[in-house]
Scaffold this motif. Sequence first.
Motif, PDB file in Angstrom:
ATOM      1  N   PRO A 197     -17.793 -36.399  47.350  1.00 49.77           N
ATOM      2  CA  PRO A 197     -16.447 -35.993  46.607  1.00 49.77           C
ATOM      3  C   PRO A 197     -16.497 -34.577  46.459  1.00 49.77           C
ATOM      4  CG  PRO A 197     -17.504 -37.947  45.586  1.00 49.77           C
ATOM      5  CD  PRO A 197     -18.687 -37.377  46.805  1.00 49.77           C
ATOM      6  N   PHE A 198     -16.031 -33.707  47.230  1.00 51.54           N
ATOM      7  CA  PHE A 198     -16.008 -32.371  47.040  1.00 51.54           C
ATOM      8  C   PHE A 198     -14.753 -31.673  46.133  1.00 51.54           C
ATOM      9  CE2 PHE A 198     -13.377 -33.734  50.839  1.00 51.54           C
ATOM     10  CZ  PHE A 198     -12.535 -32.609  50.691  1.00 51.54           C
ATOM     11  N   ILE A 199     -14.914 -30.634  45.671  1.00 49.80           N
ATOM     12  CA  ILE A 199     -13.962 -30.163  44.661  1.00 49.80           C
ATOM     13  C   ILE A 199     -12.609 -29.860  45.694  1.00 49.80           C
ATOM     14  CG2 ILE A 199     -13.520 -27.989  43.694  1.00 49.80           C
ATOM     15  CD1 ILE A 199     -16.479 -27.609  42.716  1.00 49.80           C
ATOM     16  N   SER A 200     -11.464 -30.250  45.268  1.00 46.59           N
ATOM     17  CA  SER A 200     -10.351 -29.868  45.927  1.00 46.59           C
ATOM     18  C   SER A 200      -9.652 -28.514  45.526  1.00 46.59           C
ATOM     19  CB  SER A 200      -9.094 -30.924  45.283  1.00 46.59           C
ATOM     20  OG  SER A 200      -7.944 -30.512  45.832  1.00 46.59           O
ATOM     21  N   GLU A 201      -9.131 -27.709  46.371  1.00 52.46           N
ATOM     22  CA  GLU A 201      -8.705 -26.491  46.016  1.00 52.46           C
ATOM     23  C   GLU A 201      -7.179 -26.513  45.886  1.00 52.46           C
ATOM     24  OE1 GLU A 201      -9.563 -24.230  49.719  1.00 52.46           O
ATOM     25  OE2 GLU A 201     -11.856 -24.085  49.538  1.00 52.46           O
ATOM     26  N   ARG A 202      -6.677 -27.517  46.039  1.00 54.37           N
ATOM     27  CA  ARG A 202      -5.104 -27.734  45.753  1.00 54.37           C
ATOM     28  C   ARG A 202      -4.883 -27.255  44.401  1.00 54.37           C
ATOM     29  NH1 ARG A 202      -1.274 -32.872  46.802  1.00 54.37           N
ATOM     30  NH2 ARG A 202       0.615 -31.837  46.256  1.00 54.37           N
ATOM     31  N   PRO A 203      -5.387 -27.748  43.171  1.00 53.52           N
ATOM     32  CA  PRO A 203      -5.196 -27.145  41.966  1.00 53.52           C
ATOM     33  C   PRO A 203      -5.114 -25.582  41.781  1.00 53.52           C
ATOM     34  CG  PRO A 203      -6.716 -29.376  41.819  1.00 53.52           C
ATOM     35  CD  PRO A 203      -6.539 -28.832  43.021  1.00 53.52           C
ATOM     36  N   TYR A 204      -6.431 -25.249  42.431  1.00 49.33           N
ATOM     37  CA  TYR A 204      -6.658 -23.669  42.174  1.00 49.33           C
ATOM     38  C   TYR A 204      -5.694 -22.955  43.093  1.00 49.33           C
ATOM     39  CZ  TYR A 204     -11.006 -25.006  40.540  1.00 49.33           C
ATOM     40  OH  TYR A 204     -12.012 -25.656  39.651  1.00 49.33           O
ATOM     41  N   ARG A 205      -5.260 -23.307  44.016  1.00 46.42           N
ATOM     42  CA  ARG A 205      -4.059 -23.034  45.063  1.00 46.42           C
ATOM     43  C   ARG A 205      -2.587 -23.044  44.148  1.00 46.42           C
ATOM     44  NH1 ARG A 205      -5.290 -25.027  51.052  1.00 46.42           N
ATOM     45  NH2 ARG A 205      -7.315 -23.794  51.396  1.00 46.42           N
ATOM     46  N   LEU A 206      -2.528 -24.111  43.547  1.00 44.42           N
ATOM     47  CA  LEU A 206      -1.265 -24.323  42.527  1.00 44.42           C
ATOM     48  C   LEU A 206      -1.181 -23.306  41.636  1.00 44.42           C
ATOM     49  CD1 LEU A 206      -0.636 -28.131  42.445  1.00 44.42           C
ATOM     50  CD2 LEU A 206       0.599 -26.443  43.752  1.00 44.42           C
ATOM     51  N   MET A 207      -2.426 -22.978  40.767  1.00 44.84           N
ATOM     52  CA  MET A 207      -2.631 -21.936  39.989  1.00 44.84           C
ATOM     53  C   MET A 207      -1.986 -20.687  40.193  1.00 44.84           C
ATOM     54  SD  MET A 207      -2.922 -22.873  36.578  1.00 44.84           S
ATOM     55  CE  MET A 207      -3.334 -21.012  36.316  1.00 44.84           C
ATOM     56  N   ALA A 208      -2.845 -20.242  41.457  1.00 53.68           N
ATOM     57  CA  ALA A 208      -2.789 -18.995  41.970  1.00 53.68           C
ATOM     58  C   ALA A 208      -1.120 -18.924  42.414  1.00 53.68           C
ATOM     59  CB  ALA A 208      -3.491 -18.731  43.068  1.00 53.68           C
ATOM     60  N   VAL A 210       7.268  -8.529  27.215  1.00 53.64           N
ATOM     61  CA  VAL A 210       7.022  -9.420  26.463  1.00 53.64           C
ATOM     62  C   VAL A 210       6.919 -10.765  27.040  1.00 53.64           C
ATOM     63  CG1 VAL A 210       8.013 -11.037  24.625  1.00 53.64           C
ATOM     64  CG2 VAL A 210       8.392  -8.265  24.913  1.00 53.64           C
ATOM     65  N   ILE A 211       7.628 -10.990  28.230  1.00 51.32           N
ATOM     66  CA  ILE A 211       7.525 -12.397  28.730  1.00 51.32           C
ATOM     67  C   ILE A 211       5.821 -12.247  29.360  1.00 51.32           C
ATOM     68  CG2 ILE A 211       7.997 -13.659  30.952  1.00 51.32           C
ATOM     69  CD1 ILE A 211      10.853 -12.593  30.513  1.00 51.32           C
ATOM     70  N   GLY A 212       5.671 -11.329  30.047  1.00 50.94           N
ATOM     71  CA  GLY A 212       4.301 -11.030  30.503  1.00 50.94           C
ATOM     72  C   GLY A 212       3.085 -11.288  29.401  1.00 50.94           C
ATOM     73  N   MET A 213       3.306 -10.759  28.281  1.00 52.36           N
ATOM     74  CA  MET A 213       2.096 -10.879  27.195  1.00 52.36           C
ATOM     75  C   MET A 213       2.403 -12.282  26.564  1.00 52.36           C
ATOM     76  SD  MET A 213       2.771  -7.445  24.862  1.00 52.36           S
ATOM     77  CE  MET A 213       1.610  -7.927  23.965  1.00 52.36           C
ATOM     78  N   LEU A 227       1.328 -20.135  40.799  1.00 51.22           N
ATOM     79  CA  LEU A 227       2.329 -20.100  39.656  1.00 51.22           C
ATOM     80  C   LEU A 227       1.944 -18.710  39.137  1.00 51.22           C
ATOM     81  CD1 LEU A 227       4.050 -21.529  37.434  1.00 51.22           C
ATOM     82  CD2 LEU A 227       1.885 -22.505  36.531  1.00 51.22           C
ATOM     83  N   THR A 228       0.790 -18.414  39.313  1.00 55.37           N
ATOM     84  CA  THR A 228       0.564 -16.975  38.612  1.00 55.37           C
ATOM     85  C   THR A 228       1.363 -15.916  39.179  1.00 55.37           C
ATOM     86  OG1 THR A 228      -1.522 -17.631  37.518  1.00 55.37           O
ATOM     87  CG2 THR A 228      -1.421 -15.217  37.972  1.00 55.37           C
ATOM     88  N   ALA A 229       1.299 -16.030  40.453  1.00 54.22           N
ATOM     89  CA  ALA A 229       1.879 -14.936  41.339  1.00 54.22           C
ATOM     90  C   ALA A 229       3.568 -15.050  41.197  1.00 54.22           C
ATOM     91  CB  ALA A 229       1.687 -15.361  43.041  1.00 54.22           C
TER      92      ALA A 229
END
Length: 259
Positions: A202-213, A239-242, A215-217
């Motif tokens: 059972p390896f770490i899935s990269e999908r959640p991290y890619r979704l986070m990246a 303000v939105i950024g903060m 979303l942030t971008a």
Amino acid sequence: MATPSPASPLNCTQCGGELQPEEGQIFLTCPHCSSTVYLDKTQAVFHWSLAPTLSRKQAAAALARWMSGSQTVKDLDKKARITELTITYFPLWYFQVKQSDGNETIWLQPAAATAITELKNLQLPAGDLRPYDPAIEMQCSSPTVPLSSARDWVMLNQPASRIVSAALVHVPIFIFKYEYQNDSYTAVVEAATGQVITNNYPFISERPYRLMAGLTAGVYILITLLAFHNPRMIGVSLVIGMVMIPILIALATWVASKV
């Protein structure tokens, strides 16, 4: 594997003395020099083994450390359930190979069928090899892969090299079977060094991290476009950024804790 016919005499790899195995005998001690040999269909080769240095408890601890590492899903060591533990001496073909540049390397190839093909990547220090002890025969898996097939595999991967010597080595391994989220997995702990080997886990899935990246971008691209197209919105964009920074950090922390 059948013992070679008496019409095809076999000689000891160490002293050259003739070997006369009994019917069906494949593991033999040379009567002339006491070397331990394995009888293949075509020849006799040195027969070595490794001595285990880990107990069952220590092997389980080595597996738990691996499960808690960075390659596996979070808390695998706590959530997995061990369903079976066995110890066996697994056979490996051990080749000393001289490469075209003059350097010598060791190549391993499983000498019996196994789903854990990564066993060929074990590190077996030559200084730890010892003559095969007949006392462990009941725990040993018999070779099923002919020496000639293993040689062909080595030469296919090292076409410009030369095999200097070949031997059969029985390596002690703990075989763990465990369950995680209703799926079954197998892991091997090499009993001499504690090295953990597995093909599937059972390896770490990269999908959640890619979704986070993503979303942030996306958020910061939106802020940039908003300020670029309307200079009056620069203040609003800041303000939105903060506001979004702590939200994204909190979300990333939550994802890291769950994956």
